[in-house]
Write a protein that holds these residues in place. Sequence first.
Motif, PDB file in Angstrom:
ATOM      1  N   CYS A  28       0.838  -1.203   0.000  1.00 57.79           N
ATOM      2  CA  CYS A  28       0.000   0.000   0.000  1.00 57.79           C
ATOM      3  C   CYS A  28       0.875   1.255   0.000  1.00 57.79           C
ATOM      4  CB  CYS A  28      -0.933   0.009   1.206  1.00 57.79           C
ATOM      5  SG  CYS A  28      -0.104   0.157   2.802  1.00 57.79           S
ATOM      6  N   PRO A  29       0.307   2.358  -0.508  1.00 59.39           N
ATOM      7  CA  PRO A  29       1.016   3.643  -0.401  1.00 59.39           C
ATOM      8  C   PRO A  29       0.829   4.210   0.998  1.00 59.39           C
ATOM      9  CG  PRO A  29      -1.083   3.956  -1.511  1.00 59.39           C
ATOM     10  CD  PRO A  29      -0.946   2.473  -1.256  1.00 59.39           C
ATOM     11  N   VAL A  30       1.773   5.017   1.432  1.00 53.71           N
ATOM     12  CA  VAL A  30       1.647   5.711   2.708  1.00 53.71           C
ATOM     13  C   VAL A  30       0.702   6.891   2.492  1.00 53.71           C
ATOM     14  CG1 VAL A  30       2.880   7.054   4.451  1.00 53.71           C
ATOM     15  CG2 VAL A  30       3.901   4.977   3.511  1.00 53.71           C
ATOM     16  N   ARG A  31      -0.372   6.917   3.226  1.00 54.02           N
ATOM     17  CA  ARG A  31      -1.371   7.983   3.098  1.00 54.02           C
ATOM     18  C   ARG A  31      -0.904   9.234   3.838  1.00 54.02           C
ATOM     19  NH1 ARG A  31      -5.972   3.904   5.116  1.00 54.02           N
ATOM     20  NH2 ARG A  31      -5.886   2.494   3.342  1.00 54.02           N
ATOM     21  N   SER A  32      -1.263  10.381   3.307  1.00 53.74           N
ATOM     22  CA  SER A  32      -0.872  11.639   3.963  1.00 53.74           C
ATOM     23  C   SER A  32      -1.482  11.744   5.358  1.00 53.74           C
ATOM     24  CB  SER A  32      -1.257  12.842   3.102  1.00 53.74           C
ATOM     25  OG  SER A  32      -2.656  12.872   2.895  1.00 53.74           O
ATOM     26  N   SER A  33      -2.656  11.145   5.562  1.00 54.16           N
ATOM     27  CA  SER A  33      -3.305  11.184   6.882  1.00 54.16           C
ATOM     28  C   SER A  33      -2.534  10.368   7.924  1.00 54.16           C
ATOM     29  CB  SER A  33      -4.744  10.679   6.787  1.00 54.16           C
ATOM     30  OG  SER A  33      -4.761   9.328   6.367  1.00 54.16           O
ATOM     31  N   TRP A  34      -1.593   9.531   7.485  1.00 53.45           N
ATOM     32  CA  TRP A  34      -0.794   8.730   8.408  1.00 53.45           C
ATOM     33  C   TRP A  34       0.419   9.477   8.947  1.00 53.45           C
ATOM     34  CZ3 TRP A  34      -0.275   3.532   5.292  1.00 53.45           C
ATOM     35  CH2 TRP A  34      -1.519   2.884   5.252  1.00 53.45           C
ATOM     36  N   LEU A  35       0.705  10.653   8.387  1.00 48.05           N
ATOM     37  CA  LEU A  35       1.932  11.362   8.728  1.00 48.05           C
ATOM     38  C   LEU A  35       1.728  12.280   9.923  1.00 48.05           C
ATOM     39  CD1 LEU A  35       3.086  12.337   5.131  1.00 48.05           C
ATOM     40  CD2 LEU A  35       3.611  10.253   6.434  1.00 48.05           C
ATOM     41  N   ASP A  36       2.760  12.381  10.747  1.00 48.95           N
ATOM     42  CA  ASP A  36       2.724  13.317  11.871  1.00 48.95           C
ATOM     43  C   ASP A  36       3.515  14.574  11.506  1.00 48.95           C
ATOM     44  OD1 ASP A  36       5.423  12.647  12.147  1.00 48.95           O
ATOM     45  OD2 ASP A  36       5.108  11.427  13.932  1.00 48.95           O
ATOM     46  N   TYR A  37       3.754  15.439  12.459  1.00 49.30           N
ATOM     47  CA  TYR A  37       4.448  16.701  12.202  1.00 49.30           C
ATOM     48  C   TYR A  37       5.915  16.502  11.820  1.00 49.30           C
ATOM     49  CZ  TYR A  37       5.693  15.921  17.093  1.00 49.30           C
ATOM     50  OH  TYR A  37       6.123  15.364  18.267  1.00 49.30           O
ATOM     51  N   ASN A  38       6.444  15.287  12.005  1.00 50.45           N
ATOM     52  CA  ASN A  38       7.811  14.982  11.574  1.00 50.45           C
ATOM     53  C   ASN A  38       7.880  14.554  10.112  1.00 50.45           C
ATOM     54  OD1 ASN A  38       9.259  15.336  14.099  1.00 50.45           O
ATOM     55  ND2 ASN A  38       8.086  13.572  14.817  1.00 50.45           N
ATOM     56  N   GLY A  39       6.710  14.414   9.460  1.00 45.68           N
ATOM     57  CA  GLY A  39       6.682  14.003   8.062  1.00 45.68           C
ATOM     58  C   GLY A  39       6.849  12.512   7.856  1.00 45.68           C
ATOM     59  N   HIS A  40       6.708  11.742   8.945  1.00 46.13           N
ATOM     60  CA  HIS A  40       6.787  10.286   8.808  1.00 46.13           C
ATOM     61  C   HIS A  40       5.558   9.640   9.443  1.00 46.13           C
ATOM     62  CE1 HIS A  40       9.391  10.179  12.735  1.00 46.13           C
ATOM     63  NE2 HIS A  40       8.106  10.227  13.031  1.00 46.13           N
ATOM     64  N   MET A  41       5.408   8.344   9.197  1.00 51.29           N
ATOM     65  CA  MET A  41       4.252   7.630   9.731  1.00 51.29           C
ATOM     66  C   MET A  41       4.247   7.689  11.249  1.00 51.29           C
ATOM     67  SD  MET A  41       3.762   4.221   7.344  1.00 51.29           S
ATOM     68  CE  MET A  41       2.885   3.325   8.602  1.00 51.29           C
ATOM     69  N   ASN A  42       3.084   7.996  11.791  1.00 51.31           N
ATOM     70  CA  ASN A  42       2.882   7.990  13.226  1.00 51.31           C
ATOM     71  C   ASN A  42       2.707   6.540  13.686  1.00 51.31           C
ATOM     72  OD1 ASN A  42       2.261   8.704  15.864  1.00 51.31           O
ATOM     73  ND2 ASN A  42       0.817  10.307  15.261  1.00 51.31           N
ATOM     74  N   VAL A  43       2.630   6.309  14.972  1.00 52.66           N
ATOM     75  CA  VAL A  43       2.555   4.964  15.540  1.00 52.66           C
ATOM     76  C   VAL A  43       1.276   4.227  15.113  1.00 52.66           C
ATOM     77  CG1 VAL A  43       2.397   3.688  17.715  1.00 52.66           C
ATOM     78  CG2 VAL A  43       4.006   5.575  17.489  1.00 52.66           C
ATOM     79  N   VAL A  44       0.146   4.869  15.194  1.00 50.05           N
ATOM     80  CA  VAL A  44      -1.138   4.211  14.927  1.00 50.05           C
ATOM     81  C   VAL A  44      -1.206   3.611  13.518  1.00 50.05           C
ATOM     82  CG1 VAL A  44      -3.633   4.570  14.756  1.00 50.05           C
ATOM     83  CG2 VAL A  44      -2.359   5.545  16.670  1.00 50.05           C
TER      84      VAL A  44
END
Length: 157
Positions: free
Chosen positions: A7-23
């Motif tokens: 799957c692609p990484v969704r923009s809604s998955w990103l935190d303020y660091n620009g990477h995937m958050n834990v959830v």
Amino acid sequence: MAFIYRCPVRSSWLDYNGHMNVVPYFEVFCTATSLVERDLGLAASYLDEGYTLFSGDVHITYVREIRGGATITVGTRILDVDAKRFVIHHEMIDDGDGALAATAEVVELNVGVKSRKVEPFRPDILERLRRAQRKSVGDAPRNVGRAATLKAVAPVR
């Protein structure tokens, strides 16, 4: 790996660091687990037969960040099976460079819908799981059996 989810990484998955958050890591691993269960015939039809699966334990090891715009692949295999449980191992790969980003281990429990208790698998289901386990070949799975501790060594990359 016996099962693959991409799957692609969704923009809604990103935190303020620009990477995937834990959830989202948990969400991706849960989706991969659900797809494995579907492929094994242990989803909606299994529920109709009076059984379901509950996750009894989930452990995620974060190895490196996944940044926005990436595509990830989760390879999954079945590590262990007994009369009432099985263990799934996931490896999340960043498709951009092929590097390991995270691993997850999930213990799935066979539960009777009416009893709401852990029950033995039917013999045909147990054999199906064992067959899938035998097909789970490849390199040794990374980060198996890790525990949350301050004394842990760095995860395997």
